[in-house]
Scaffold this active site. Structure first.
Site, short mmCIF file in Angstrom:
data_model
loop_
_atom_site.label_atom_id
_atom_site.label_comp_id
_atom_site.label_asym_id
_atom_site.label_seq_id
_atom_site.Cartn_x
_atom_site.Cartn_y
_atom_site.Cartn_z
NE ARG A 143 -4.03 1.91 2.16
CZ ARG A 143 -4.37 2.70 3.16
NH1 ARG A 143 -3.79 2.58 4.34
NH2 ARG A 143 -5.30 3.62 2.99
CG HIS B 130 -1.23 5.61 -0.03
ND1 HIS B 130 -1.78 6.22 1.06
CD2 HIS B 130 -2.13 4.70 -0.46
CE1 HIS B 130 -2.99 5.71 1.28
NE2 HIS B 130 -3.22 4.79 0.38
CG ASP B 131 6.18 7.09 -3.43
OD1 ASP B 131 6.09 8.32 -3.36
OD2 ASP B 131 7.21 6.50 -3.81
CG ASP C 177 7.77 11.86 -5.40
OD1 ASP C 177 7.12 11.14 -4.62
OD2 ASP C 177 7.48 13.05 -5.60
CD GLU D 168 1.21 16.65 8.58
OE1 GLU D 168 0.06 16.71 8.09
OE2 GLU D 168 2.04 17.54 8.46
CG ASN E 79 -9.12 11.00 8.38
OD1 ASN E 79 -9.24 11.23 7.19
ND2 ASN E 79 -9.57 11.79 9.30
N PRO F 260 -7.96 7.64 -3.86
CG PRO F 260 -8.15 5.50 -4.78
CD PRO F 260 -7.15 6.57 -4.47
CG HIS G 244 -7.99 -3.81 -1.58
ND1 HIS G 244 -9.04 -2.95 -1.78
CD2 HIS G 244 -6.92 -3.00 -1.34
CE1 HIS G 244 -8.64 -1.69 -1.66
NE2 HIS G 244 -7.35 -1.69 -1.40
CG ASP H 51 -8.98 -12.63 0.27
OD1 ASP H 51 -10.09 -13.20 0.39
OD2 ASP H 51 -8.02 -13.15 -0.33
CG ASP I 73 -5.35 -16.04 -3.01
OD1 ASP I 73 -5.90 -14.91 -2.87
OD2 ASP I 73 -5.54 -16.97 -2.21
C1 HEM Z 1 -8.91 1.29 -6.28
C2 HEM Z 1 -8.85 2.21 -5.37
C3 HEM Z 1 -8.43 1.92 -3.96
C4 HEM Z 1 -9.11 2.28 -2.85
C5 HEM Z 1 -10.41 3.07 -2.79
C6 HEM Z 1 -8.37 1.78 -1.73
C7 HEM Z 1 -8.73 1.98 -0.41
C8 HEM Z 1 -8.13 1.35 0.65
C9 HEM Z 1 -8.54 1.49 2.02
C10 HEM Z 1 -9.65 2.40 2.51
C11 HEM Z 1 -7.77 0.67 2.76
C12 HEM Z 1 -7.87 0.41 4.26
C13 HEM Z 1 -7.29 1.52 5.09
C14 HEM Z 1 -7.64 1.26 6.51
O1 HEM Z 1 -8.84 1.28 6.82
O2 HEM Z 1 -6.72 1.02 7.31
C15 HEM Z 1 -6.87 0.01 1.87
C16 HEM Z 1 -5.95 -0.93 2.27
C17 HEM Z 1 -5.04 -1.52 1.42
N1 HEM Z 1 -4.86 -1.21 0.09
FE1 HEM Z 1 -6.10 -0.10 -1.05
N2 HEM Z 1 -7.27 1.11 -2.17
C18 HEM Z 1 -7.26 1.17 -3.53
C19 HEM Z 1 -6.30 0.66 -4.37
C20 HEM Z 1 -5.20 -0.05 -3.95
C21 HEM Z 1 -4.09 -0.44 -4.79
C22 HEM Z 1 -3.93 -0.04 -6.25
C23 HEM Z 1 -3.26 -1.17 -4.02
C24 HEM Z 1 -1.95 -1.82 -4.41
C25 HEM Z 1 -1.76 -2.42 -5.55
C26 HEM Z 1 -3.84 -1.26 -2.70
C27 HEM Z 1 -3.32 -1.97 -1.66
C28 HEM Z 1 -3.85 -1.99 -0.39
C29 HEM Z 1 -3.37 -2.87 0.67
C30 HEM Z 1 -2.29 -3.93 0.53
C31 HEM Z 1 -4.10 -2.55 1.80
C32 HEM Z 1 -3.95 -3.17 3.21
C33 HEM Z 1 -2.98 -2.31 3.99
C34 HEM Z 1 -2.64 -2.86 5.37
O3 HEM Z 1 -3.02 -3.98 5.71
O4 HEM Z 1 -1.96 -2.14 6.09
N3 HEM Z 1 -5.01 -0.55 -2.69
N4 HEM Z 1 -7.09 0.44 0.60
C1 LIG Z 2 -10.63 12.76 8.39
O1 LIG Z 2 -10.14 14.01 8.78
C2 LIG Z 2 -10.83 15.07 8.18
C3 LIG Z 2 -10.10 16.34 8.52
O2 LIG Z 2 -9.53 16.27 9.78
C4 LIG Z 2 -12.27 15.05 8.71
O3 LIG Z 2 -12.99 16.10 8.11
C5 LIG Z 2 -12.90 13.72 8.31
O4 LIG Z 2 -14.18 13.62 8.85
C6 LIG Z 2 -12.07 12.57 8.82
N1 LIG Z 2 -12.61 11.35 8.25
C7 LIG Z 2 -12.73 10.24 8.95
C8 LIG Z 2 -13.24 9.06 8.21
O5 LIG Z 2 -12.43 10.17 10.13
#
Ligand code: HEM
Ligand SMILES: *[C@@H]1O[C@H](CO)[C@@H](O)[C@H](O)[C@H]1NC(C)=O
Ligand SMILES: *[C@@H]1O[C@H](CO)[C@@H](O)[C@H](O)[C@H]1NC(C)=O
Ligand SMILES: *[C@@H]1O[C@H](CO)[C@@H](O)[C@H](O)[C@H]1NC(C)=O
Ligand SMILES: *[C@@H]1O[C@H](CO)[C@@H](O)[C@H](O)[C@H]1NC(C)=O
Ligand SMILES: *[C@@H]1O[C@H](CO)[C@@H](O)[C@H](O)[C@H]1NC(C)=O
Ligand SMILES: *[C@@H]1O[C@H](CO)[C@@H](O)[C@H](O)[C@H]1NC(C)=O
Ligand SMILES: *[C@@H]1O[C@H](CO)[C@@H](O)[C@H](O)[C@H]1NC(C)=O
Ligand SMILES: *[C@@H]1O[C@H](CO)[C@@H](O)[C@H](O)[C@H]1NC(C)=O
Ligand SMILES: *[C@@H]1O[C@H](CO)[C@@H](O)[C@H](O)[C@H]1NC(C)=O
Length: 350
Positions: free
Chosen positions: A69, A73-74, A81, A95, A101, A172, A202, A248, A256
């Site tokens: 992940r 994000h990078d 970068d 932060e 968040n 996103p 995911h 998953d 997988d």
């Molecule tokens: C398609 C749009 C995507 C959305 C909306 C999205 C959103 C999210 C969100 C909300 C989380 C959980 C954050 C949390 O609640 O802690 C997450 C976790 C994760 N995402 Fe995505 N993601 C997207 C695309 C991707 C892509 C492209 C990758 C990598 C190829 C990726 C890899 C991961 C991984 C591995 C996790 C688990 C992280 C962990 O266990 O610490 N995601 N993602």
């Molecule tokens: C994330 O932080 C922003 C700004 O501090 C706040 O407006 C928003 O409600 C927060 N979202 C969540 C899911 O906590």
């Protein structure tokens, strides 16, 4: 004993490589990057990263998800970068309360810094933190059971991080529907197939309640399997519970194609996941990945190589950071102030 395990792992991994490494992706290589970038300046680079991650993941396999992940994000914010790694970055370590968040794992930042330190010990300050992040993501996929693939290297590190607005505009949220996701991905020249394949990331990792309780409260999403919804309500009795669950539910730590099987059973966790099986533009792609893991892996590799080359700095642009958490300018400014103060005798107390 630990050494024996490690040796065994290496043997297993090399066998994997022979079987799976079926040549390079056909995705074009960005100008300035190359598959052999460090072959003379740091020939052991890939094994340094792999051996360190074998140790890290042997202790805690879930760290693979955090590293994958981090690379996503990078790349999506200001290009691949290493801006995400900087202390003070909106999604970086200092932060945690800034949006987005629910950010990245603290441990992932430390793992990247540890790898950079190991590399510098062997090769000097030649490998960028952006490349270390890309390599760590690649190894995380492989060591979680996913495919091996070569990645172009030669990225350089940004001297600045992205603002909050830029970060928010490029990542996103989990509430996005497929239309919004297609638009965002296409703004980065990623296709609808890339979107579905990359969402397959995911297949490992976890999500916090706040990322999916929009689907539970106040009304339950009719597109969510009832048993899953009931279980999630136990994990997240309120929208703001600080609990987590696996992304998953079938094979939470294995890379997988089961994520796509989840979607076909309405067991995707986020709106952004499940809507891929609702929207007619992506539904058939989900189906083909769910029945053909080889096809998923091929498309995931192509997507990762495209994503991994977004907005890269190359050549003499940017810098090679010594400390992935700080720009060289800051580090040097710190040392020059420190030396100046020493010379002036103003920093005599230790
Ligand atoms: C398609 C749009 C995507 C959305 C909306 C999205 C959103 C999210 C969100 C909300 C989380 C959980 C954050 C949390 O609640 O802690 C997450 C976790 C994760 N995402 Fe995505 N993601 C997207 C695309 C991707 C892509 C492209 C990758 C990598 C190829 C990726 C890899 C991961 C991984 C591995 C996790 C688990 C992280 C962990 O266990 O610490 N995601 N993602
Ligand atoms: C994330 O932080 C922003 C700004 O501090 C706040 O407006 C928003 O409600 C927060 N979202 C969540 C899911 O906590
Ligand atoms: C091993 O993993 C656990 C979490 O599962 C963590 O608390 C611990 O710090 C890790 N140890 C090492 C040496 O990384
Ligand atoms: C950031 O976005 C907010 C809301 O869209 C806007 O009001 C603000 O002016 C933006 N700040 C910068 C520095 O662009
Ligand atoms: C997707 O979300 C956007 C923004 O909320 C909305 O305008 C659009 O109608 C949605 N598209 C579909 C197909 O649901
Ligand atoms: C997408 O491709 C176009 C045309 O090749 C290019 O000008 C643009 O910079 C690319 N966008 C991104 C985000 O890489
Ligand atoms: C967290 O989830 C587990 C089940 O996954 C549940 O037993 C526990 O009560 C939850 N904790 C909180 C604080 O809601
Ligand atoms: C969640 O919200 C409730 C009610 O608004 C509040 O009492 C509680 O302190 C919040 N819990 C957390 C962890 O923020
Ligand atoms: C699965 O996809 C691969 C790669 O595209 C293809 O070669 C193979 O024929 C497919 N398998 C089936 C059973 O369709
Ligand atoms: C790296 O930079 C961060 C942020 O400035 C700093 O907190 C940390 O101590 C530095 N690490 C080393 C080993 O110098």
């Amino acid at each position: 004993m630990a050494l024996h395990n490690l040796a065994l792992c290496l043997v297993i991994v090399s066998c994997f490589l022979v079987v799976i490494c079926e040549g390079q992706s056909s995705v074009p290589v960005a100008p300035g990057l190359s598959y052999t970038f460090y072959s003379t300046s740091c020939p052991n680079l890939e094994s340094i990263v792999r051996i360190h991650l074998l140790q890290v993941l042997e202790n805690d396999t879930t760290q693979a998800a955090g590293l994958l992940r981090l690379h996503f994000h990078d790349c999506f914010v200001q290009g691949c970068d290493a801006s995400v790694l900087l202390d003070g970055s909106t999604s970086g370590p200092s932060e945690q309360n800034a949006p987005p968040n629910l950010t990245l794992r603290q441990a992932a930042f430390k793992i990247i810094n540890d790898i950079q330190t190991l590399i510098q010990g062997q090769c000097g300050q030649v490998v960028s933190c952006a490349d270390v992040t890309a390599l760590a993501a690649r190894e995380s996929v492989l060591l979680s059971g996913g495919p091996y693939y070569n990645i172009p290297l030669g990225r350089r590190d940004s001297p600045n991080f992205a603002t909050t607005n830029v970060t928010l505009a490029n990542l996103p949220p989990p509430t996005f529907n497929t239309s919004q996701l297609i638009n965002l991905f296409s703004s980065k020249n990623l296709t609808t197939t890339d979107l579905v394949a990359l969402s397959g990331g995911h297949t490992i990792g976890i999500g916090h309640c706040t990322s999916f309780t929009n689907r539970l409260y106040p009304t339950q999403d009719s597109n969510m399997d009832k048993t899953l919804a009931n279980n999630l309500k136990l994990t997240c009795p309120a929208s703001n519970t600080t609990n987590t669950t696996n992304l998953d539910l079938r094979t939470p730590n294995i890379f997988d194609n089961k994520y796509f099987v989840d979607l076909m059973n309405r067991q995707g966790l986020f709106t952004s996941d499940q809507d891929l099986y609702t929207d007619s533009r992506t539904k058939s792609i989900v189906q083909t990945f769910a029945v053909n893991q080889t096809l998923f892996f091929q498309n995931f590799i192509d997507g990762m190589i495209k994503m991994g080359q977004l907005g890269v700095l190359t050549g003499s642009q940017g810098q090679i950071r010594a400390n992935c958490s700080a720009t060289n300018a800051n580090t040097m400014a710190f040392w020059s102030v420190f030396r100046e103060q020493q010379q002036q005798g103003t920093s005599a107390q230790y």
